[in-house]
Design an enzyme around this catalytic site. Structure first.
Site, PDB file in Angstrom:
ATOM      1  N   LEU A  58       0.772  -1.580  -0.027  1.00  0.00           N
ATOM      2  CA  LEU A  58       0.099   0.389   0.167  1.00  0.00           C
ATOM      3  C   LEU A  58       0.924   1.448   0.161  1.00  0.00           C
ATOM      4  CD1 LEU A  58      -2.844  -1.308   2.725  1.00  0.00           C
ATOM      5  CD2 LEU A  58      -2.671  -1.017   0.226  1.00  0.00           C
ATOM      6  N   PRO A  59       0.534   2.673  -1.307  1.00  0.00           N
ATOM      7  CA  PRO A  59       0.988   3.647  -0.975  1.00  0.00           C
ATOM      8  C   PRO A  59       1.085   4.291   0.128  1.00  0.00           C
ATOM      9  CG  PRO A  59      -1.121   3.759  -2.118  1.00  0.00           C
ATOM     10  CD  PRO A  59      -1.317   2.233  -1.509  1.00  0.00           C
ATOM     11  N   CYS A  60       1.724   4.116   2.064  1.00  0.00           N
ATOM     12  CA  CYS A  60       1.309   4.919   3.372  1.00  0.00           C
ATOM     13  C   CYS A  60       2.096   5.394   2.568  1.00  0.00           C
ATOM     14  CB  CYS A  60       1.880   4.229   3.770  1.00  0.00           C
ATOM     15  SG  CYS A  60       2.974   2.600   3.825  1.00  0.00           S
ATOM     16  N   HIS A  61       2.752   6.246   1.595  1.00  0.00           N
ATOM     17  CA  HIS A  61       3.657   7.374   1.972  1.00  0.00           C
ATOM     18  C   HIS A  61       3.074   8.589   1.379  1.00  0.00           C
ATOM     19  CE1 HIS A  61       4.126   5.583  -2.098  1.00  0.00           C
ATOM     20  NE2 HIS A  61       4.167   6.503  -2.888  1.00  0.00           N
ATOM     21  N   ARG A  62       1.730   7.972   0.417  1.00  0.00           N
ATOM     22  CA  ARG A  62       0.848   9.002   0.021  1.00  0.00           C
ATOM     23  C   ARG A  62      -1.027   9.744   1.058  1.00  0.00           C
ATOM     24  NH1 ARG A  62      -1.381   6.068  -5.434  1.00  0.00           N
ATOM     25  NH2 ARG A  62       1.551   5.949  -5.701  1.00  0.00           N
TER      26      ARG A  62
END
Length: 113
Positions: A58-62
């Site tokens: 999952l793109p948790c950085h977004r």
DNA sequence: AAGCTGACCTCGC
DNA sequence: GGCGAGGCCAGCT
């Protein structure tokens, strides 16, 4: 509402769904996700969800906080990694290293009603 | 086993 | 308008 079982795990699951649906070049906030899940006060839990999400793809950085600051950058292993990833996606930063929310803020929609 | 912490947000005084 | 406390879920000590 019927609310058959809706276990708490559902909350986590929903967070993953939302985060996984964040379009490239857009960012969302913990509060938005929490609110979409049905609990705005659970913004904290969203952070924990991402903590586990860190183990996934999952793109948790977004996901940033309400002001657009990369609060969880420290948890990525490399603090600058988050900024690099976001910049690589086309996210613009301000002088204060804050994400340009006004431009890249994405509001998640309720997948399930 | 119980209690605290943790990548937050919102309301109240 | 600024400061303080509360609330949510799960994982870890």
């Amino acid at each position: 509402m019927p609310n058959t079982k809706k276990t708490k795990k559902d909350f986590f699951d929903k967070v993953y769904e939302i985060v996984a649906k964040i379009p490239k070049g857009k960012v969302t906030t913990y509060g938005a996700i929490a609110e979409t899940c049905g609990i705005r006060s659970a913004a904290r839990t969203v952070g924990w969800a991402l903590n586990s999400a860190k183990n996934t793809n999952l793109p948790c950085h977004r996901v940033v906080n309400r002001i657009g600051a990369l609060t969880g950058k420290n948890h990525f292993g490399n603090p600058m990694l988050m900024e690099e990833l976001l910049r690589a996606e086309g996210i613009e930063f301000t002088k204060d290293n804050f994400v340009n929310m006004s431009k890249h803020f994405w509001h998640p929609k309720r997948v399930n009603k």
